[in-house]
Design an enzyme around this catalytic site. Structure first.
Site, PDB file in Angstrom:
ATOM      1  N   ASP A  99       0.822  -1.205   0.000  1.00 15.25           N
ATOM      2  CA  ASP A  99       0.000   0.000   0.000  1.00 15.25           C
ATOM      3  C   ASP A  99       0.859   1.259   0.000  1.00 15.25           C
ATOM      4  OD1 ASP A  99      -2.190  -1.650   0.084  1.00 15.25           O
ATOM      5  OD2 ASP A  99      -2.623  -1.303   2.201  1.00 15.25           O
ATOM      6  N   GLY A 100       1.952   1.239   0.769  1.00 10.55           N
ATOM      7  CA  GLY A 100       2.832   2.400   0.845  1.00 10.55           C
ATOM      8  C   GLY A 100       3.463   2.740  -0.491  1.00 10.55           C
TER       9      GLY A 100
END
Length: 121
Positions: free
Chosen positions: A69-70
């Site tokens: 996600d990052g």
């Protein structure tokens, strides 16, 4: 559009990112796409010099982002208003998803002249 242009971005800190980057790069090139790789992804995979993310995004019609996600959020934030459609591939702990994606990435050639080629995930 005769030739699909795919940008490939990867988080080099993910243990499986380099291997998957090499596999996807080979698959996309073998399928006739033009592949542009972001600098960190190209270096981690040992595929030569890449381009800055902004240069990849300027030319690509879609960005394939390998990471978590990052990585996806970082890529979108870096590009701001210049962001392109993102095809996100989680290469973190969800190995079942990663292995399924390796099996299911297929190339769909255009059926009629002048229609763009498509990759289906």
């Amino acid at each position: 559009m005769d030739n699909q242009v795919i940008g490939l971005v990867a988080n080099p800190t993910k243990p499986t990112a380099a291997d998957l980057t090499r596999q996807l790069a080979a698959h996309f090139r073998d399928s006739g796409a033009t592949l542009l790789m972001e600098e960190a992804a190209a270096a981690a995979a040992g595929l030569g010099a890449g381009l800055p993310l902004t240069a990849v995004a300027a030319e690509a019609t879609v960005l394939v982002v390998l990471g978590g996600d990052g990585t996806i959020l970082h890529t979108a934030r870096q590009l701001g208003a210049a962001v392109k459609p993102l095809a996100a591939v989680n290469v973190g702990e969800a190995q079942g998803l990663r292995d399924r994606i390796r099996q299911e990435v297929t190339y769909q050639p255009a059926r009629a002249k002048g229609r763009p080629r498509r990759y289906c995930f």
